[in-house]
Design a protein around this motif. Structure first.
Motif, short mmCIF file in Angstrom:
data_model
loop_
_atom_site.label_atom_id
_atom_site.label_comp_id
_atom_site.label_asym_id
_atom_site.label_seq_id
_atom_site.Cartn_x
_atom_site.Cartn_y
_atom_site.Cartn_z
N ALA A 63 -55.01 19.71 -21.87
CA ALA A 63 -54.45 18.36 -22.04
C ALA A 63 -55.46 17.46 -22.74
N ILE A 64 -54.94 16.37 -23.25
CA ILE A 64 -55.76 15.33 -23.87
C ILE A 64 -55.44 14.02 -23.15
N ILE A 65 -56.50 13.30 -22.78
CA ILE A 65 -56.35 11.96 -22.23
C ILE A 65 -57.09 11.03 -23.19
N SER A 66 -56.36 10.10 -23.77
CA SER A 66 -56.97 9.20 -24.75
C SER A 66 -56.73 7.75 -24.36
N ASP A 67 -57.79 6.97 -24.48
CA ASP A 67 -57.67 5.53 -24.27
C ASP A 67 -56.78 4.97 -25.37
N LEU A 68 -55.99 3.98 -25.03
CA LEU A 68 -55.07 3.40 -26.00
C LEU A 68 -55.79 2.52 -27.01
N MET A 69 -56.70 1.67 -26.52
CA MET A 69 -57.34 0.72 -27.43
C MET A 69 -58.83 1.01 -27.55
N MET A 70 -59.18 1.53 -28.72
CA MET A 70 -60.58 1.82 -29.07
C MET A 70 -60.78 1.41 -30.52
N ALA A 71 -62.01 1.31 -30.90
CA ALA A 71 -62.31 1.02 -32.31
C ALA A 71 -63.13 2.18 -32.86
N PRO A 72 -63.07 2.55 -34.06
CA PRO A 72 -62.20 2.01 -35.12
C PRO A 72 -60.79 2.61 -35.10
N THR A 73 -60.61 3.77 -34.47
CA THR A 73 -59.29 4.39 -34.40
C THR A 73 -58.79 4.32 -32.96
N ASP A 74 -57.57 3.87 -32.78
CA ASP A 74 -57.07 3.73 -31.41
C ASP A 74 -56.29 4.97 -30.96
N GLY A 75 -55.86 4.93 -29.72
CA GLY A 75 -55.15 6.06 -29.13
C GLY A 75 -53.81 6.35 -29.77
N LEU A 76 -53.13 5.32 -30.29
CA LEU A 76 -51.86 5.56 -30.97
C LEU A 76 -52.05 6.34 -32.26
N ASP A 77 -53.09 6.01 -33.01
CA ASP A 77 -53.40 6.77 -34.22
C ASP A 77 -53.74 8.22 -33.88
#
Length: 167
Positions: free
Chosen positions: A88-102
């Motif tokens: 599985a992958i757990i990714s934070d939604l809001m990060m810089a420079p690329t966010d979790g949605l990207d």
């Protein structure tokens, strides 16, 4: 000579029955294959969360591999040996420079990655991001702060289904 043949047949039948019982414990062969996958990729710019996840899975068969940015996670996933172990992958939604949605968009666009369970983690209001999440299939949303016991049960119990929002 007949006795030896009969003995061999009995031994083969017994071995087959034992093997069959083991197989029946795993009716879906893919579930058995997935159990070999023991790595969870965590992408979050908060380094304290890296320690939290590493400590959380320390006494399990799960290995937490943590990255502070999406680029490093992508490089890790490009290695086929690493990829074959990712559960599985757990990714934070809001990060810089690329966010979790990207990152989610990237994962779902790649056929070799699209089947990996993906969880978004956020401390923000999830309803704001719902329109952006609709095109994607994700396993769940982990809201911060989260209960570590819930997270642990989701990834260590094979039949545990994660709710869309994991508190």
């Amino acid at each position: 000579y007949e006795f030896e043949i009969m003995l061999c047949i009995i031994l083969i039948r017994t071995s087959f029955c034992i093997y069959l019982k083991k197989i029946l414990r795993y009716p879906n062969i893919m579930r058995r294959f997935d159990s070999m996958k023991n790595t969870i990729v965590i992408v979050d710019d908060n380094e304290d969360l890296h320690d939290t996840f590493t400590d959380l899975f320390m006494d399990t068969d799960i290995k937490a591999v943590c990255f502070s940015n999406v680029l490093d996670a992508k490089l890790y996933l490009k290695n086929s040996k690493n990829l074959s172990e990712v559960k599985a992958i757990i990714s934070d939604l809001m990060m810089a420079p690329t966010d979790g949605l990207d990152f989610l968009s990237y994962i779902k666009a790649k056929p070799e990655l699209s089947q990996i369970d993906f969880y978004l983690m956020t401390g923000a209001a999830v309803t704001v991001f719902e329109p952006f999440l609709r095109p994607f299939t994700i396993k769940g949303i982990i809201t911060k702060p989260f209960d570590v016991r819930t997270i642990l049960s989701i990834f260590t119990k094979p039949d545990q289904q994660a709710p869309r929002n994991v508190a």
